[in-house]
Design a protein around this motif. Structure first.
Motif, PDB file in Angstrom:
ATOM      1  N   ARG A  28      -4.054   4.081   6.740  1.00  0.00           N
ATOM      2  CA  ARG A  28      -5.495   4.104   7.003  1.00  0.00           C
ATOM      3  C   ARG A  28      -6.239   4.540   5.745  1.00  0.00           C
ATOM      4  O   ARG A  28      -5.658   5.172   4.853  1.00  0.00           O
ATOM      5  CB  ARG A  28      -5.793   5.046   8.159  1.00  0.00           C
ATOM      6  CG  ARG A  28      -5.314   6.460   7.945  1.00  0.00           C
ATOM      7  CD  ARG A  28      -5.219   7.231   9.238  1.00  0.00           C
ATOM      8  NE  ARG A  28      -4.749   8.601   9.033  1.00  0.00           N
ATOM      9  CZ  ARG A  28      -4.097   9.296   9.954  1.00  0.00           C
ATOM     10  NH1 ARG A  28      -3.822   8.757  11.143  1.00  0.00           N
ATOM     11  NH2 ARG A  28      -3.725  10.540   9.716  1.00  0.00           N
ATOM     12  N   ALA A  29      -7.491   4.207   5.698  1.00  0.00           N
ATOM     13  CA  ALA A  29      -8.328   4.667   4.597  1.00  0.00           C
ATOM     14  C   ALA A  29      -8.401   6.189   4.628  1.00  0.00           C
ATOM     15  O   ALA A  29      -8.462   6.804   5.702  1.00  0.00           O
ATOM     16  CB  ALA A  29      -9.712   4.048   4.696  1.00  0.00           C
ATOM     17  N   GLY A  30      -8.396   6.779   3.464  1.00  0.00           N
ATOM     18  CA  GLY A  30      -8.415   8.233   3.410  1.00  0.00           C
ATOM     19  C   GLY A  30      -7.015   8.802   3.411  1.00  0.00           C
ATOM     20  O   GLY A  30      -6.061   8.169   2.951  1.00  0.00           O
ATOM     21  N   GLN A  80       1.735  -1.646   6.723  1.00  0.00           N
ATOM     22  CA  GLN A  80       0.329  -2.043   6.712  1.00  0.00           C
ATOM     23  C   GLN A  80      -0.423  -1.603   7.987  1.00  0.00           C
ATOM     24  O   GLN A  80      -1.537  -1.058   7.902  1.00  0.00           O
ATOM     25  CB  GLN A  80       0.231  -3.556   6.551  1.00  0.00           C
ATOM     26  CG  GLN A  80      -1.190  -4.107   6.560  1.00  0.00           C
ATOM     27  CD  GLN A  80      -1.973  -3.684   5.338  1.00  0.00           C
ATOM     28  OE1 GLN A  80      -1.476  -3.789   4.236  1.00  0.00           O
ATOM     29  NE2 GLN A  80      -3.185  -3.193   5.524  1.00  0.00           N
ATOM     30  N   ALA A  92      -3.768   9.277  -0.366  1.00  0.00           N
ATOM     31  CA  ALA A  92      -4.918   8.434  -0.053  1.00  0.00           C
ATOM     32  C   ALA A  92      -4.585   7.008  -0.435  1.00  0.00           C
ATOM     33  O   ALA A  92      -3.984   6.748  -1.482  1.00  0.00           O
ATOM     34  CB  ALA A  92      -6.157   8.911  -0.812  1.00  0.00           C
ATOM     35  N   ALA A  93      -4.959   6.068   0.426  1.00  0.00           N
ATOM     36  CA  ALA A  93      -4.688   4.660   0.147  1.00  0.00           C
ATOM     37  C   ALA A  93      -5.887   3.843   0.595  1.00  0.00           C
ATOM     38  O   ALA A  93      -6.600   4.214   1.529  1.00  0.00           O
ATOM     39  CB  ALA A  93      -3.430   4.191   0.864  1.00  0.00           C
ATOM     40  N   ALA A  94      -6.080   2.741  -0.065  1.00  0.00           N
ATOM     41  CA  ALA A  94      -7.150   1.816   0.308  1.00  0.00           C
ATOM     42  C   ALA A  94      -6.511   0.459   0.566  1.00  0.00           C
ATOM     43  O   ALA A  94      -6.432  -0.382  -0.337  1.00  0.00           O
ATOM     44  CB  ALA A  94      -8.197   1.733  -0.794  1.00  0.00           C
ATOM     45  N   PRO A  95      -6.003   0.219   1.762  1.00  0.00           N
ATOM     46  CA  PRO A  95      -5.311  -1.045   2.052  1.00  0.00           C
ATOM     47  C   PRO A  95      -6.202  -2.233   1.725  1.00  0.00           C
ATOM     48  O   PRO A  95      -7.344  -2.315   2.157  1.00  0.00           O
ATOM     49  CB  PRO A  95      -5.023  -0.957   3.546  1.00  0.00           C
ATOM     50  CG  PRO A  95      -5.062   0.514   3.865  1.00  0.00           C
ATOM     51  CD  PRO A  95      -6.085   1.093   2.937  1.00  0.00           C
ATOM     52  N   GLY A  96      -5.655  -3.161   0.944  1.00  0.00           N
ATOM     53  CA  GLY A  96      -6.455  -4.306   0.539  1.00  0.00           C
ATOM     54  C   GLY A  96      -5.644  -5.566   0.413  1.00  0.00           C
ATOM     55  O   GLY A  96      -6.141  -6.583  -0.068  1.00  0.00           O
ATOM     56  N   ASN A 138      -3.332  10.074   4.390  1.00  0.00           N
ATOM     57  CA  ASN A 138      -2.205   9.658   5.216  1.00  0.00           C
ATOM     58  C   ASN A 138      -1.100  10.700   5.075  1.00  0.00           C
ATOM     59  O   ASN A 138      -0.882  11.252   3.992  1.00  0.00           O
ATOM     60  CB  ASN A 138      -1.666   8.299   4.767  1.00  0.00           C
ATOM     61  CG  ASN A 138      -2.643   7.175   5.005  1.00  0.00           C
ATOM     62  OD1 ASN A 138      -2.570   6.490   6.009  1.00  0.00           O
ATOM     63  ND2 ASN A 138      -3.585   6.993   4.063  1.00  0.00           N
TER      64      ASN A 138
END
Length: 817
Positions: free
Chosen positions: A113-115, A109, A66-70, A117
């Protein structure tokens, strides 16, 4: 503004009939299969032979995260993939790799996606890739018939004369997501010099950018600070330090280290990235004037008391920082000051170099080419330049690193191993060793010397392994000749030499189930990888020692012969100082349980060789060497006083070598004795030995000349140091039956075993690991005259049986055979 998310959890591995096994990252497929019980331990018995299929299989590592691209940039950073891989993120290929020796970075990047991967790394069979390249480019000779020279992977994975054939695949270094914005420190390259009491640090920085705004780089070291505002992607910051505390190799001073810190920030002071490393102020060069090969550190010539280093385990994920520290401590305790990282392995880890920095160990790093002709065509030329650039930058800030070497034995192989006809004009690697690698080092690491190969004689118009020039490898000893031939050599610098023996008994019993054990039993034979190795061991014994009656005799005698052979070579090479200025014994360590040249076996246990090496590499060495004739004058004044040169029939002379930092006044009593210990002649010798000197003192004829060579010896004692020399090999000496008294005094984890000789006792050695695998003694190979005593201190985790400690096969000497 920067973040890092390691991706080390939740991995599975699949391939062949293996489906979704839990996988460790960093790690490799072999250790994953072993942990799952799908294969037997490849280090035991002959299990290795059942595992060839692993290197011929495609493997897929999979995980979800899980990733939260920021951040504007999000990179997948793969520090090391082994080896030919395709990386897919959420079903999209983001990159391919074909080099174990370098890292890779991919901008992901747009794909993250959120959630959840999905990340997959598909590893092609190393054999399939290498064999395809071999077919495409044409065969190139190598020492072992495996295609290791057609893939940028640790060569010894494909087997060596001390190692198993276990061809790995996997995510062998950390992997993770690096989020950043504006700019990051893509490359930091500090160039450290010392001149006229001033230290200078030139910090060259290369940025990668996500935005064009100005940024500020600040560097600090030893109370000095420099700052630069950067609009582009490159910067140079210079710091000078008056009278810095220097970094010295062990034995010559303190290995002083200084924190160098960098910060990358926006114009308003927001931190974007940081970088830290401990550096050392020192100068290093190799003096080759007058055909010499002398390492100079801080303007002081250093006699290299070295060991060759191979990967400490076939499976890199098992080599922890603590394990390296234990091995380095074993090296330091054996008076080693130099580690040569051999070219069939890999560029070593940050842990390796940080520990060497701290301990004051000098390191020479081979580029990873060994015993083979290497193609110069693509994709190899580009891959090799990329890996060289990455690793030169990565390692160049470490003060312990003092030499880059282009390859192991490839220039020699091209000259002597019947390569030229087989190559038929095809490339073999010369471009790398004589053009590419020296260019990269000169550009990126100009303060550190580069040498094209090991061995190498300094110019291409000389034989590459001429001992009179540059560096040499001595392998006729062991392969064809007795170890006494070392004394016929007068080399400038010996980068490889050695002699084999089996590992410790407890290591054998853990790894080999043969019952009974025998030199040629199946497991023993499988764990002897050298061609004709057992025959060479037998020949070495026949030249020097009584014939073994059983396996216990064979084990003791082969280990003893190894210890004597290497000590004989080290003492001879050191006695030639300054003609010879380096001795790098093959090898310190093993990567698995095996009969080999190592001083420390595959389970980390010290063989008798380790103790002999410790004594032969001591700062102050007392040795008896044959000398006669005129002063030895290789391109300059006589290096020994009163001047003598070896001849085969030369009389023994006393040589005192001082590699310490203080003068040494040698006051030695030298006696000729018979086997009963009676003194037949004596002399008192007094001579000053300056730091960095070797002084030879002839002995009076009545001391150096025996009446009965088979029953006499010379003993030299000086301030607690002792050396002995027999006039005949042990096999020709009429040893009396061993007679002694003993006592055993246990005190917690320590047991003191005192032996008092009733007769001469030759090479008395204690093997406490036969009673407790964790037990270790403090000495080995002690020769006692009648009436003399020695105390062995044994450290063990359990009480040891006193009777067993004093009995065969735990307590051994040559007399009892």
């Amino acid at each position: 503004m920067t973040s890092y998310q390691p991706l080390h959890e939740g991995w599975t591995v699949s391939g062949a009939d293996v489906t979704a096994l839990p996988a460790s990252v960093p790690g490799c497929v072999h250790t994953d299969l072993l942990a799952a019980g799908r294969i037997e331990d490849p280090y035991l018995d002959e299990n290795e032979t059942k595992l060839t299929w692993i290197g011929r299989t495609e493997w897929v590592y999979s995980t979800t995260f899980a990733a939260a691209p920021g951040t504007p940039r999000l990179d997948l950073v793969c520090a090391g993939l082994d080896t030919v891989a395709s990386i897919e993120l959420n079903g999209v290929q983001v990159g391919q790799t074909a080099n174990m020796h370098r890292g890779y970075r991919f901008d992901v990047q747009p794909l993250v996606r959120a959630g959840d991967n999905s990340l997959k790394i598909k590893f092609n069979s190393p054999y399939a890739y290498a064999e395809e390249q071999q077919r495409r480019l044409g065969a190139r000779p190598n020492a072992y018939g495996e295609p290791f020279n057609f893939i940028r992977k640790q060569a010894c994975n494909f087997g060596w004369d001390w190692g198993p054939t276990l061809v790995t695949a996997g995510i062998w270094q950390p992997i993770g997501l690096h989020g950043w914005s504006v700019a990051r420190l893509a490359e930091v390259r500090p160039q450290v010099t010392v001149a006229d009491g001033t230290g200078r640090v030139e910090v060259r920085v290369r940025l990668e950018r996500a935005a064009e705004e100005p940024v500020t780089i600040t560097a600090s070291v030893a109370g000095r600070r420099a700052q630069a505002t950067v609009d582009g992607i490159e910067a140079l910051l210079i710091l000078t330090v008056d009278d810095p505390e220097l970094w010295w190799p062990r034995g010559l001073g303190k290995a002083a280290l200084h924190d160098l810190d960098l910060t990358l920030a926006t114009a308003d002071g927001t931190t974007l990235d940081t970088w830290s490393r401990r550096i050392g102020f020192r100068s290093v060069r190799v003096d080759t004037a007058g055909d010499a090969y002398t390492l100079i550190v801080n303007d002081v010539p250093v006699f290299v008391r070295g060991v060759n280093w191979i990967p400490d385990d076939v499976f890199a994920d098992r080599i922890t920082r603590d394990r390296i520290a234990r091995r380095f401590r074993q090296a330091v305790d054996a008076n080693v000051n130099y580690l040569r990282v051999w070219g069939g392995g890999r560029y070593e880890s940050e842990d390796f170099y940080e520990l060497a920095d701290e301990m004051g160990l000098l390191v020479g790093q081979d580029f990873p080419f060994a015993c083979a002709a290497y193609p110069e065509e693509e994709p190899f030329a580009s891959e090799i330049e990329a890996e060289a650039r990455e690793n030169v930058v990565r390692l160049s800030s470490h003060p312990s690193l003092v030499l880059w070497t282009g390859n192991n034995e490839n220039i020699w192989g091209h000259e002597d191993w019947d390569w030229k006809q087989r190559l038929a004009g095809r490339s073999w690697g010369a471009h790398y060793y004589f053009e590419l690698l020296p260019r990269v080092v000169a550009e990126l690491d100009p303060t550190r010397p580069y040498w094209p190969g090991s061995p190498y004689s300094g110019t291409r118009d000389r034989h590459p392994n001429d001992p009179a020039f540059g560096t040499t490898h001595i392998w006729d000893v062991w392969n064809t000749d007795d170890y006494t031939k070392y004394a016929a050599y007068r080399p400038r610098f010996v980068a490889e030499f050695g002699f084999q023996a089996p590992p410790t008994y407890s290591t054998l019993r853990r790894s080999i189930s043969d019952d009974p054990l025998a030199p040629d039993s199946p497991g023993m034979a499988h764990h002897q990888k050298a061609g004709g190795g057992d025959e060479k061991l037998s020949l070495g014994l026949a030249n020097h020692l009584p014939a073994p009656r059983d396996f216990d005799d064979w084990h003791y005698l082969t280990q003893l012969n190894q210890a004597r052979a290497v000590a004989f070579g080290i003492e001879h090479f050191r006695s030639l100082r300054p003609l010879c200025m380096g001795s790098i014994m093959w090898q310190l360590n093993d990567c698995w349980p095996v009969t080999s040249w190592a001083a420390v076996d595959g389970d980390g246990r010290k063989k008798p060789l380790w103790y002999a090496m410790r004594d032969a590499y001591a700062d102050r060495l007392l040795t008896l060497q044959p000398r006669t004739g005129a002063p030895l004058t290789p391109g300059g004044p006589a290096p020994v006083e009163p001047g003598a040169v070896f001849t085969a029939d030369g009389a023994p002379a006393l040589v005192a070598v001082n590699d310490g930092a203080e003068p040494w006044i040698v006051e030695a009593t030298v006696t000729r004795r018979n086997l009963a210990g009676a003194m037949l002649a004596s002399a008192f010798l007094s001579v000053p030995v300056e730091p960095g000197a070797a002084v030879t003192v002839p002995l009076p004829p009545d001391v150096s000349t025996p009446d009965d060579p088979a029953a006499e010896l010379i003993v030299a004692d000086a301030g607690g140091l002792r050396t002995v020399r027999f006039f005949a090999p042990d096999k020709d000496i009429p040893w009396p039956s061993a007679s002694f008294t003993s006592s055993v005094d246990a005190d917690g984890p320590s047991t003191k075993v005192t032996v008092t000789a009733g007769t001469i006792l030759r090479s008395l050695t204690l093997y406490p690991d036969r009673l407790d695998p964790e037990a270790e003694t403090d000495r080995a190979g002690v020769t006692l005259l009648p009436g003399e005593s020695v105390t062995f201190t044994v450290h063990s985790g359990q009480p040891l049986d006193p009777a067993a400690l004093m009995s065969r096969p735990v307590l051994r000497c040559v007399n009892d055979i």
